[in-house]
Design a protein around this motif. Structure first.
Motif, PDB file in Angstrom:
ATOM      1  N   ILE A 123      -3.016  68.238  33.993  1.00 16.51           N
ATOM      2  CA  ILE A 123      -3.012  69.836  33.560  1.00 16.51           C
ATOM      3  C   ILE A 123      -1.681  70.238  33.332  1.00 16.51           C
ATOM      4  N   GLY A 124      -0.769  69.779  34.380  1.00 19.23           N
ATOM      5  CA  GLY A 124       0.542  69.987  34.246  1.00 19.23           C
ATOM      6  C   GLY A 124       1.202  69.561  32.949  1.00 19.23           C
ATOM      7  N   ALA A 125       0.916  68.117  32.375  1.00 17.18           N
ATOM      8  CA  ALA A 125       1.352  67.532  31.331  1.00 17.18           C
ATOM      9  C   ALA A 125       0.765  68.103  30.066  1.00 17.18           C
ATOM     10  N   PHE A 126      -0.365  68.628  30.287  1.00 16.45           N
ATOM     11  CA  PHE A 126      -1.002  69.244  29.087  1.00 16.45           C
ATOM     12  C   PHE A 126      -0.278  70.526  28.638  1.00 16.45           C
ATOM     13  N   ALA A 127      -0.075  71.381  29.828  1.00  9.04           N
ATOM     14  CA  ALA A 127       0.663  72.485  29.584  1.00  9.04           C
ATOM     15  C   ALA A 127       1.942  72.393  29.352  1.00  9.04           C
ATOM     16  N   GLY A 128       2.663  71.685  29.617  1.00  9.94           N
ATOM     17  CA  GLY A 128       4.002  71.175  28.853  1.00  9.94           C
ATOM     18  C   GLY A 128       4.043  70.799  27.579  1.00  9.94           C
ATOM     19  N   ALA A 129       3.031  70.188  27.222  1.00  4.21           N
ATOM     20  CA  ALA A 129       2.969  69.376  25.844  1.00  4.21           C
ATOM     21  C   ALA A 129       2.633  70.662  24.898  1.00  4.21           C
ATOM     22  N   ALA A 130       1.912  71.580  25.288  1.00  7.77           N
ATOM     23  CA  ALA A 130       1.520  72.746  24.463  1.00  7.77           C
ATOM     24  C   ALA A 130       2.546  73.775  24.425  1.00  7.77           C
ATOM     25  N   LEU A 131       3.648  73.787  25.607  1.00  7.69           N
ATOM     26  CA  LEU A 131       4.708  74.811  25.571  1.00  7.69           C
ATOM     27  C   LEU A 131       5.627  74.264  24.475  1.00  7.69           C
ATOM     28  N   ALA A 132       5.786  72.841  24.508  1.00  5.95           N
ATOM     29  CA  ALA A 132       6.934  72.193  23.426  1.00  5.95           C
ATOM     30  C   ALA A 132       6.426  72.405  22.369  1.00  5.95           C
ATOM     31  N   PHE A 133       5.089  72.436  22.017  1.00  6.43           N
ATOM     32  CA  PHE A 133       4.599  72.460  20.563  1.00  6.43           C
ATOM     33  C   PHE A 133       4.900  73.936  20.157  1.00  6.43           C
ATOM     34  N   VAL A 134       4.750  74.517  20.999  1.00  2.00           N
ATOM     35  CA  VAL A 134       5.123  76.218  20.524  1.00  2.00           C
ATOM     36  C   VAL A 134       6.561  76.425  20.367  1.00  2.00           C
ATOM     37  N   PHE A 135       7.138  75.692  21.226  1.00  3.19           N
ATOM     38  CA  PHE A 135       8.670  76.095  21.134  1.00  3.19           C
ATOM     39  C   PHE A 135       9.213  75.316  19.757  1.00  3.19           C
TER      40      PHE A 135
END
Length: 349
Positions: free
Chosen positions: A137-149
């Motif tokens: 879950i942490g990895a998925f959240a980080g990936a989503a944040l990176a994509f938005v950035f």
């Protein structure tokens, strides 16, 4: 400045799609059988057949409970996740190489892998979520944040393929730096070793619930990519050409970038960062089945699954008593393969 170039020269088809699909399916079954039977504890084909009969058909065939558990709970689920992950990364590679018209485009170009790594490290080292959040879950959240950035940065810079690539590079550097800072400042030796192994990719901890995550996402990615295959054919000639052919460039590009982000984030959150699959497989299959994306997407998904399963088998048998990170195997085979493809494309000019 990074030049955005046309994809590598594309030779004509060597195999028909039907022949390639049949060959890939047979190879995939053979690789999956090897993944189930090979390892520190070898199992026989009879034990595999009995286990499948008991689990899938409700039979009561005699098989050692320990071996049945190894086959069903460990190796079969691991092979299934490897197939889904390899197919997802290959689909991402095909889509990104067409959208960006860059032969070096691959799933981790948009900084998604770096963001996923940061999210996973924050869970492992800093214990965010007080145990309520898993590493995935942490990895998925980080990936989503990176994509938005990266999306905000690219849009703010004016959009365009060149700026998307540059925004992805900036995002990767930022999140990689954040990961290094967290590990250096807060992780102990044991945590650092575990993090480095995860960052190189590992299928050791996957189970059937992970199949329930990766399989639907892979099917969604395959369906959407095939639906947009004709648009991807048009993108290969440039955005202006695609628009002149009736493609809603902004909408299709946003939709497919979001799709690749979802596929990559899902794979990285489950198995870690595994390189070269999305870079090499599209080029190799393009040589065999030609440039048409309707053919290329399906062929690449099958070839990606085969490559990932084979890499997983090798990671378990190369060193007796040890399991290598799967990313090491994909890099050892993927880098020379890509070098050969580049050399062949040069000779073909």
């Amino acid at each position: 400045m990074i030049a955005v170039s046309r994809p590598l020269p594309r030779p004509g088809r060597v195999l028909g799609l039907g022949a390639f699909v049949l060959l890939s399916a047979v190879t995939l079954l053979a690789a999956a059988a090897g993944a189930i039977m090979l390892g520190e504890i070898s199992v026989t084909p009879q034990e595999v057949a009995r286990t499948l009969g008991n689990r899938l058909l409700g039979l009561d065939l005699e098989v050692d409970p320990i071996r049945e558990g190894i086959i069903w709970h460990y190796r079969l689920s691991r092979a299934a996740v490897a197939i889904c992950a390899g197919a997802s990364l290959a689909i991402c590679g095909v889509v990104l190489q067409a959208l960006l018209r860059n032969p070096l485009a691959e799933p981790y170009l948009l900084g998604i892998s770096a963001g996923a790594s940061t999210g996973a490290v924050m869970i492992i080292v800093l214990g965010l979520g007080a145990g309520a959040l898993t590493v995935s879950i942490g990895a998925f959240a980080g990936a989503a944040l990176a994509f938005v950035f990266v999306a905000i940065l690219a849009f703010g810079a004016g959009g365009g393929t060149e700026r998307i690539i540059l925004a992805g590079i900036a995002g990767s550097q930022l999140f990689n730096a954040a990961t290094s800072f967290i590990v250096t400042s807060s992780a102990n030796a044991e945590q650092t070793r575990g993090i480095m192994f995860w960052l190189l990719g590992s299928l050791g901890g996957v189970r059937w619930p992970d199949v329930g995550v990766t399989f639907p996402v892979m099917l969604l990615g395959l369906a959407v990519a095939l639906y947009r295959a004709r648009a991807l054919d048009a993108f290969a000639f440039g955005e202006d050409a695609a628009a002149s052919l009736g493609v809603d460039v902004a909408r299709v590009r946003a939709e497919l970038f979001a799709l690749t982000a979802l596929l990559t984030a899902t794979v990285v959150s489950v198995v870690g960062a595994v390189g070269f699959v999305g870079l090499v497989i599209p080029h190799a299959t393009r040589i065999l089945v030609g440039p048409s994306h309707g053919r290329l997407i399906l062929a690449s998904s099958l070839a990606g699954g085969v490559f990932m399963v084979a890499a997983d088998v090798l990671s378990r048998v190369v060193l007796p008593g040890q399991v290598l990170p799967i990313g090491v195997i994909t890099a050892l085979f993927g880098a020379p393969a890509f070098a050969w493809i580049l050399w062949q494309s040069r000779r073909g000019r």
